[in-house]
Design an enzyme around this catalytic site. Structure first.
Site, PDB file in Angstrom:
ATOM      1  N   GLY A   8       0.835  -1.209   0.000  1.00 25.11           N
ATOM      2  CA  GLY A   8       0.000   0.000   0.000  1.00 25.11           C
ATOM      3  C   GLY A   8       0.860   1.246   0.000  1.00 25.11           C
ATOM      4  O   GLY A   8       0.474   2.289   0.540  1.00 25.11           O
ATOM      5  N   GLY A  11      -0.593   4.621  -1.123  1.00 27.01           N
ATOM      6  CA  GLY A  11      -1.775   5.157  -0.449  1.00 27.01           C
ATOM      7  C   GLY A  11      -1.437   6.350   0.432  1.00 27.01           C
ATOM      8  O   GLY A  11      -0.323   6.864   0.415  1.00 27.01           O
ATOM      9  N   TYR A 142     -15.454  -2.588   7.808  1.00 24.41           N
ATOM     10  CA  TYR A 142     -14.101  -2.091   8.062  1.00 24.41           C
ATOM     11  C   TYR A 142     -13.702  -2.414   9.510  1.00 24.41           C
ATOM     12  O   TYR A 142     -12.622  -2.960   9.775  1.00 24.41           O
ATOM     13  CB  TYR A 142     -14.085  -0.584   7.818  1.00 24.41           C
ATOM     14  CG  TYR A 142     -12.766   0.102   8.029  1.00 24.41           C
ATOM     15  CD1 TYR A 142     -11.676  -0.160   7.196  1.00 24.41           C
ATOM     16  CD2 TYR A 142     -12.601   1.045   9.044  1.00 24.41           C
ATOM     17  CE1 TYR A 142     -10.467   0.503   7.369  1.00 24.41           C
ATOM     18  CE2 TYR A 142     -11.401   1.718   9.215  1.00 24.41           C
ATOM     19  CZ  TYR A 142     -10.343   1.437   8.380  1.00 24.41           C
ATOM     20  OH  TYR A 142      -9.149   2.099   8.553  1.00 24.41           O
ATOM     21  N   LYS A 146     -10.796  -4.767  11.089  1.00 26.32           N
ATOM     22  CA  LYS A 146      -9.743  -4.218  11.960  1.00 26.32           C
ATOM     23  C   LYS A 146      -9.661  -4.992  13.279  1.00 26.32           C
ATOM     24  O   LYS A 146      -8.566  -5.308  13.754  1.00 26.32           O
ATOM     25  CB  LYS A 146      -9.969  -2.718  12.209  1.00 26.32           C
ATOM     26  CG  LYS A 146      -9.675  -1.844  10.983  1.00 26.32           C
ATOM     27  CD  LYS A 146      -8.218  -1.983  10.526  1.00 26.32           C
ATOM     28  CE  LYS A 146      -7.872  -1.156   9.313  1.00 26.32           C
ATOM     29  NZ  LYS A 146      -6.557  -1.461   8.743  1.00 26.32           N
TER      30      LYS A 146
HETATM   31  C1  AKB Z   1     -11.491   5.920   7.628  1.00 27.92           C
HETATM   32  O1  AKB Z   1     -12.133   6.978   7.751  1.00 27.92           O
HETATM   33  O2  AKB Z   1     -11.958   4.874   7.174  1.00 27.92           O
HETATM   34  C2  AKB Z   1     -10.056   5.913   8.109  1.00 27.92           C
HETATM   35  C3  AKB Z   1      -9.957   5.455   9.519  1.00 27.92           C
HETATM   36  C4  AKB Z   1     -10.364   6.346  10.616  1.00 27.92           C
HETATM   37  O3  AKB Z   1      -9.558   4.356   9.768  1.00 27.92           O
HETATM   38  N1  AKB Z   1      -9.478   7.198   7.948  1.00 27.92           N
END
Ligand code: AKB
Length: 323
Positions: A8, A11, A142, A146
């Site tokens: 990445g 990025g 997400y 994580k």
């Molecule tokens: C997002 O907004 O997805 C990222 C994060 C806070 O992990 N910037």
């Protein structure tokens, strides 16, 4: 001698972390791995670049072997808003990519850096002074990737003695590379809009308070943690780190101090607002301070001044500003 692979690398974090690592460890010792995005001119000009998909384990193993890699900074992942649009793909990239990195690290004895996020928390987590060890029940894909990533990193560290370390990043603000697909992206977009159009329409509500951090602090945190004495680390992985806790209204007010004609309006995007509302307002980063001496440098006013100055140079086609 360190031999580092950054996945990445093109990025938002990768483009700055790669350059900082090259400065410390030597250009030829830091290999930038990319997949879809083109590398910035400085990454392309200063050192080696390889191209592969992190889901392709044989390609990853080949690079690690050929380049004699001993440390992998694994940054390739989809961010929160885009992950919510394509949850299956987010799981595939974020989890299978991480598993490939951990397995490769186990076999080839590499150290690993893994960035977690405020997204690893959820609506049941205490939102103010969020403790290091607390409830983690995120309701986004997400966040699920994580938390799962944090757990699998802990597992590889405890079960196979892989030296995996990581941080929970807040929203990151930078002028070099835009994020793309995140819930905290407003905090970068607002600077481009302020300089180019003097007005910004924000997709989060005025009073949505979230942890944010300027990129130089985020880069410093990753490198300091990886350099820390492992004997001092109790957690190893998923450290809360914090810096600036702000709302869109407060950020706009600070920008207005430099650009008085700047105006902000609000058109809330319900998907990203719901994600933001499920995240902490402000994390407690005492463990990072006590275990490896973490401390942020940039305050809100310092960050805004620096962003506006450096982004203005970039937007007028000037040379990149170092430092
Ligand atoms: C997002 O907004 O997805 C990222 C994060 C806070 O992990 N910037």
């Amino acid at each position: 001698m360190k031999r580092i692979l950054v996945t990445g690398a093109t990025g938002q974090i990768g483009s700055e972390l790669t350059m900082a690592l090259r400065y410390i460890y030597g250009n030829e010792n830091v290999i930038a791995a990319r997949h879809s995005r083109q590398p910035s001119p400085d990454i392309a000009a200063t050192g080696p670049i390889v191209s592969f998909d992190v889901r392709d384990q044989s390609a990853l193993i080949k690079v690690v072997k050929d380049q004699q890699i001993d440390t992998i900074y694994h940054l390739a992942s989809l961010l929160s808003a885009v992950a919510e649009k394509m949850p299956q793909k987010a799981w595939d990239i974020n989890m299978n990519g991480l598993m490939n990195v951990l397995e490769t690290a186990r076999m080839m004895r590499c150290a690993v850096f893994f960035p977690s996020s405020i997204g690893a928390f959820g609506p049941l987590t205490p939102a103010i002074n969020t403790p290091q060890d607390t409830i983690q029940r995120p309701n986004t894909m997400y966040g699920v990737t994580k938390v799962s990533g944090e757990l699998i990193c802990d597992y590889y560290q405890q079960r196979f003695a892989v030296d995996v370390r990581g941080l929970r990043y807040p929203g990151l603000i930078s002028y070099k590379t835009q994020a793309g697909g995140g819930t905290t992206d407003y905090a970068v977009e607002i600077f481009y809009a302020a300089l180019q159009k003097k007005t910004y329409q924000c997709f989060l509500a005025e009073s949505t308070q979230l942890d944010m951090m300027y990129m130089p602090d985020a880069v410093k945190a990753a490198i300091s943690l990886m350099q820390a004495d492992s004997q001092q680390l109790i957690h190893h992985n998923a450290f809360n780190i914090t810096s600036i806790s702000i709302t869109p209204g407060q950020l706009a007010a600070e920008i207005k101090r430099h650009i008085p004609e700047f105006t902000i309006t609000y058109k809330v995007d319900p998907v990203r607002q719901a994600i933001a509302d499920s995240w902490p307002r402000h994390m407690d980063d005492q463990c990072a301070f006590l275990e490896w001496g973490w401390q942020a440098e940039f305050t809100l006013s310092e960050m805004v001044k620096d962003m506006l100055e450096k982004l203005a140079v970039k937007l007028t086609g000037g040379c990149d500003v170092i430092g």
